[in-house]
Design an enzyme around this catalytic site. Structure first.
Site, PDB file in Angstrom:
ATOM      1  N   ASP A  68     -46.611  27.445  78.744  1.00 29.35           N
ATOM      2  CA  ASP A  68     -46.305  26.107  79.415  1.00 29.35           C
ATOM      3  C   ASP A  68     -45.012  26.228  80.014  1.00 29.35           C
ATOM      4  OD1 ASP A  68     -44.792  26.687  76.844  1.00 29.35           O
ATOM      5  OD2 ASP A  68     -45.926  25.133  75.762  1.00 29.35           O
ATOM      6  N   ASN A 137     -45.682  18.418  64.849  1.00 25.34           N
ATOM      7  CA  ASN A 137     -46.687  17.592  65.115  1.00 25.34           C
ATOM      8  C   ASN A 137     -48.116  18.227  64.933  1.00 25.34           C
ATOM      9  OD1 ASN A 137     -46.981  18.299  67.591  1.00 25.34           O
ATOM     10  ND2 ASN A 137     -46.780  16.088  68.509  1.00 25.34           N
ATOM     11  N   HIS A 139     -48.817  20.807  67.325  1.00 28.43           N
ATOM     12  CA  HIS A 139     -49.294  21.017  68.838  1.00 28.43           C
ATOM     13  C   HIS A 139     -49.103  22.522  68.822  1.00 28.43           C
ATOM     14  CE1 HIS A 139     -44.890  20.313  70.514  1.00 28.43           C
ATOM     15  NE2 HIS A 139     -44.995  21.635  70.248  1.00 28.43           N
ATOM     16  N   GLU A 144     -50.788  18.331  72.920  1.00 24.98           N
ATOM     17  CA  GLU A 144     -50.294  17.244  72.011  1.00 24.98           C
ATOM     18  C   GLU A 144     -51.602  16.684  71.294  1.00 24.98           C
ATOM     19  OE1 GLU A 144     -47.193  17.133  71.357  1.00 24.98           O
ATOM     20  OE2 GLU A 144     -46.100  16.576  72.740  1.00 24.98           O
TER      21      GLU A 144
HETATM   22  C1  GLP Z   1     -42.237  23.572  71.885  1.00 25.64           C
HETATM   23  C2  GLP Z   1     -43.294  24.667  72.640  1.00 25.64           C
HETATM   24  C3  GLP Z   1     -44.202  25.227  71.904  1.00 25.64           C
HETATM   25  C4  GLP Z   1     -43.469  25.635  70.681  1.00 25.64           C
HETATM   26  C5  GLP Z   1     -42.976  24.396  69.860  1.00 25.64           C
HETATM   27  C6  GLP Z   1     -42.166  24.732  68.471  1.00 25.64           C
HETATM   28  O1  GLP Z   1     -42.666  22.405  72.178  1.00 25.64           O
HETATM   29  N1  GLP Z   1     -43.989  24.102  73.887  1.00 25.64           N
HETATM   30  O2  GLP Z   1     -44.866  26.439  72.732  1.00 25.64           O
HETATM   31  O3  GLP Z   1     -44.254  26.374  69.778  1.00 25.64           O
HETATM   32  O4  GLP Z   1     -42.028  23.795  70.675  1.00 25.64           O
HETATM   33  O5  GLP Z   1     -40.908  25.410  68.767  1.00 25.64           O
HETATM   34  P1  GLP Z   1     -39.876  25.983  67.694  1.00 25.64           P
HETATM   35  O6  GLP Z   1     -40.493  27.340  67.611  1.00 25.64           O
HETATM   36  O7  GLP Z   1     -38.675  26.003  68.353  1.00 25.64           O
HETATM   37  O8  GLP Z   1     -39.912  25.080  66.424  1.00 25.64           O
END
Ligand code: GLP
Length: 261
Positions: A68, A137, A139, A144
């Site tokens: 993304d 959440n 995702h 989302e």
């Molecule tokens: C972001 C990214 C995701 C990631 C998520 C969790 O929103 N788009 O790909 O998995 O955050 O992030 P973290 O690993 O820092 O908790």
């Protein structure tokens, strides 16, 4: 799903790197790696980088596709995923920057850019190993809640929860973009193998939803239950809500005994 529960975040990185390195070697020198950003996969990337330095893994001819990208961050913005991927993946893993792809969050025609991204993944032969983290959440990527389980790469409106969680990387929540381009859940399901990493108690609910369901768009990561080759590597805190944790540990032991893995 193979659910591997280890005591600490450091062991999550090491164990996930071991699994990913094995899958990448099996895929050959032109393997295609799917990469996530966020904090969760950093230990995994560090483990891969160690193997590259030690000469145990060569990714110089491999390709990568990021999950993304934020919409609208200017070139070179340190929190754009293009920059994050350059810092945490391309350089430490010795990859060829020309073979590392990130969705274009600045395209004048974002929909056309999404179609091009899907085409580029398909033309590469498809992702061999997709790394994913999970948001609080539930995702994955930036898919989302309420995302179609069959969705493809597209523009997504970020939830307040996600913008709040990601505001730690920005001066304030107002600077967190409201939209992102993300591979869809259907795109992620096309990968040959998925490795999910999560650590810490804040992820416990999301991990329970992903692993034990129910499958549904309220917790988009739960769609991974429909994929036949998923490895989930979590620490004990992130595994705290798993009803069948003991069984997953028995399965890990049995697999290791059988496969010498
Ligand atoms: C972001 C990214 C995701 C990631 C998520 C969790 O929103 N788009 O790909 O998995 O955050 O992030 P973290 O690993 O820092 O908790």
């Amino acid at each position: 799903m193979d659910v591997v529960i280890v005591p600490t975040p450091a062991e999550v990185g090491e164990r996930a790197a071991e699994v990913t390195a094995r899958l990448l070697r099996a895929a050959g020198s032109e393997a295609v790696l799917g990469v996530a950003t966020g904090s969760s996969p950093l230990g995994l990337y560090a483990g891969l980088a160690e193997r590259v330095r030690a000469g145990e893994l060569d990714l110089s001819r491999a390709s990568a596709f990021a999950l993304d990208e934020y919409v609208g961050l200017p070139d070179g913005h340190p929190e754009s995923y293009r920059e994050v991927v350059r810092r945490t993946v391309t350089e430490p893993l010795g990859m060829d920057p020309a073979r590392v792809h990130v969705p274009d969050g600045q395209a004048a025609d974002l929909d056309a850019a999404c179609v091009r991204y899907e085409r580029a993944i398909a033309e590469s032969g498809g992702v061999d190993v997709q790394i994913v983290g999970v948001g609080v959440n539930g995702h994955i990527g930036f898919n989302e809640p309420a995302t179609s389980l069959a969705s493809r790469t597209r523009v997504e409106l970020l939830t307040d929860d996600t913008r709040r969680a990601n505001s730690r990387f920005f001066a304030s929540i107002d600077e967190v973009p409201r939209r992102a381009v993300t591979q869809g859940l259907g795109t992620i399901l096309d990968a040959r193998h998925v490795v999910l990493v999560a650590t810490g108690s804040a992820k416990a609910d999301a991990v329970t939803a992903v692993v034990e369901g129910p499958v549904g768009a309220r917790r988009p990561g739960s769609v991974l239950q429909l994929h036949p080759e998923v490895t989930v590597v979590v620490d004990e805190e992130a595994a705290a809500g798993l009803e069948l944790a003991d069984y997953y540990c028995q399965m890990t032991d049995a697999r290791e005994a059988l496969l010498g893995d």
